[in-house]
Design a protein around this motif. Sequence first.
Motif, PDB file in Angstrom:
ATOM      1  N   GLN A 195       3.067   3.779  17.323  1.00  0.00           N
ATOM      2  CA  GLN A 195       3.997   4.745  16.759  1.00  0.00           C
ATOM      3  C   GLN A 195       3.691   5.021  15.295  1.00  0.00           C
ATOM      4  OE1 GLN A 195       7.607   2.484  18.382  1.00  0.00           O
ATOM      5  NE2 GLN A 195       8.380   4.571  18.404  1.00  0.00           N
ATOM      6  N   GLU A 252      11.185   6.411  25.733  1.00  0.00           N
ATOM      7  CA  GLU A 252      11.934   6.881  24.566  1.00  0.00           C
ATOM      8  C   GLU A 252      11.045   6.972  23.334  1.00  0.00           C
ATOM      9  OE1 GLU A 252      15.243   4.267  24.183  1.00  0.00           O
ATOM     10  OE2 GLU A 252      16.382   5.175  25.846  1.00  0.00           O
ATOM     11  N   ASN A 256      10.007  10.598  21.287  1.00  0.00           N
ATOM     12  CA  ASN A 256      10.191  10.769  19.840  1.00  0.00           C
ATOM     13  C   ASN A 256       8.904  11.188  19.137  1.00  0.00           C
ATOM     14  OD1 ASN A 256      12.927  10.045  19.916  1.00  0.00           O
ATOM     15  ND2 ASN A 256      12.453   7.861  19.720  1.00  0.00           N
ATOM     16  N   SER A 287      20.130  11.374  25.051  1.00  0.00           N
ATOM     17  CA  SER A 287      19.379  12.220  24.126  1.00  0.00           C
ATOM     18  C   SER A 287      17.921  12.339  24.543  1.00  0.00           C
ATOM     19  CB  SER A 287      19.471  11.650  22.706  1.00  0.00           C
ATOM     20  OG  SER A 287      18.940  10.329  22.661  1.00  0.00           O
ATOM     21  N   CYS A 288      17.354  11.259  25.051  1.00  0.00           N
ATOM     22  CA  CYS A 288      15.959  11.292  25.524  1.00  0.00           C
ATOM     23  C   CYS A 288      15.817  12.241  26.705  1.00  0.00           C
ATOM     24  CB  CYS A 288      15.515   9.887  25.899  1.00  0.00           C
ATOM     25  SG  CYS A 288      13.890   9.785  26.675  1.00  0.00           S
ATOM     26  N   ASP A 291      16.269  15.905  25.645  1.00  0.00           N
ATOM     27  CA  ASP A 291      15.084  16.415  24.951  1.00  0.00           C
ATOM     28  C   ASP A 291      14.008  16.839  25.948  1.00  0.00           C
ATOM     29  OD1 ASP A 291      12.293  15.989  23.639  1.00  0.00           O
ATOM     30  OD2 ASP A 291      13.652  16.125  21.925  1.00  0.00           O
TER      31      ASP A 291
END
Length: 602
Positions: A195, A252, A256, A287-288, A291
């Motif tokens: 990440q 997740e 992002n 929310s994931c 999206d």
Amino acid sequence: PISDVSSDLTIEVGASSFALHKFPLVSRSGRIKKLLVDTKDAKISHINLSSIPGGSEAFELAAKFCYGINVEIMLSNVAMLRCASNFLEMTEEFADKNLEARTEAYLKDMVLPNISSSISVLHHCESLLPISEEINLVNRLINAIANNACKEQLTSGLLKLDHNFPSKAMSNVAPETPSDWWGKSLAVLNLSFFQRVILAVKSKGLNQDMISKILINYTHDALQGLAVRDPHLVKGSMFDLELQRKQRVVVEAMVNLLPTQSRKSPVPMAFLSSLLKTAIASSASTSCKSDLERRIGLQLDQAILEDILIPANSHRNSHTAMYDTESILRIFSIFLNLDEDEEEDEEDPLRDENDTAYDFDSPRSPKQSSILKVSKLLDTYLAEVALDTNLSPLKFIALTELLPDHARVVSDGLYRAVDVFLKVHPNMKDTERYRLCKTIDCQKLSQEACSHAAQNERLPVQMAVQVLYFEQIRLRNAMSGGHNPFFFGATNSQFPQRSSSGVGSGAISPRDNYASVRRENRELKLEVARMRMRLTDLEKDHVSMKQEMVGSHPTNKLLKSITRKLRKLNSLFRINNMKAAGSKANSESRFLSHRRWRYSVS
């Protein structure tokens, strides 16, 4: 022991024990010097250094270095030696060219300038936390990867430019190498380091296409051992919950890191769909999932059936639907709402005219072609989910009511899906059956579909009447050679709650509506031609049937005999009339007699 001289110091590192000498260690290690020299107890002969990063392997190499033995620094041990030198305080303060300086020189010369070397060393830093973070080694490696990746991207772009426009001095251009060759090596990193690397290359301006490829490759490797479930695994068990947790963390994190949402996103639809399926299966955050649903909705015209067949997250009991239709409802709604937003943008007088330089009247216009693709996709999806006996009629009806009228040129696909659902769900309520069939526009059914619907006992009587009525109008228009504006969609009083496909519809712009009308006119002309041919065949059949009926009737012989007698009588009357009247009267009498005879036998 390293030397033949008897040792005066024993150092324990984990389960390993090293018999060493104080002087060589004190001369290069500040930490050991503090433990031995600066302490009040001068008889210390035993030290425990179990907390050294790298464990016994790292300490053994550091001890050899203190004794002057050559230690080869490599990619596999440079991070370990750098952290160990910091822990043991082997700096220039205690000796020239100490271990810390040697490892730093190797990092600057051999590791940081190279992407793959930096990734390899960064991978070894994972087991050296938190020391590797404290000495800033992790951040230096990540920044080096980001900087070199952007340089690689620029170099690749220049190579492409030279390849497309070669100069005279460069006759032989080196073959182009893949610009994402290093992206696959990022798969060795753990999720946290990965990440941070992606965020770093994003901030440096790395191309989004390349970022998407890296994410796809990493996700595939990360979920490869997690996506396939053991068929004997009990759902809800501890192992299953842990598997779901790992999947949820990966999904997740990937969501992002995805590039910015847009209709021209470089992220493939198949990848987004697989992420959403995994997110639902692993109970990811709302929310994931939202999206991912929005990203899929933005480019729904690129999807195929497999992309939207999303299994429901159920306990696999016998009363749960197979597919997650709620998610599909939201995805299609996002696509349709986006289309309305674009129409509002087109009405903006400040918008650049070049943005709408394509022909809206053409069936290949971007907006209209996208809507038609999505309508066919939804009809295919409806036909698939209609086979699910556990699917609620209300949910299926909600799916059929999603699209506006102008989205479908022909309603055959919707009719087939509804027919399958009625067949699989024979116990539907009459109100639900009527509401479901009400979504079918009978005016847009083909000849074959109308013929099938007219004989379909599963349909409500009201719909069968509508089909027969529109078929009658279709036949009448075909015979007259024209068309009825009511039949061809100018108004639609049969379905007041659904928007009309005419100009007054608010779901489509006038230019797109005109293009739709033009296409419908072409199809209707072909339909009229087919109906005329059918009418000709019917007339021929009617004449042949009439002739057969006349020839086979049992009273035909009697009629023929009466006709012969009448002919004889007519001939006698004709002779008398010729004697009594002139030639003109005679011809008129003969003509009238002939007419009576002709009408009598017809």
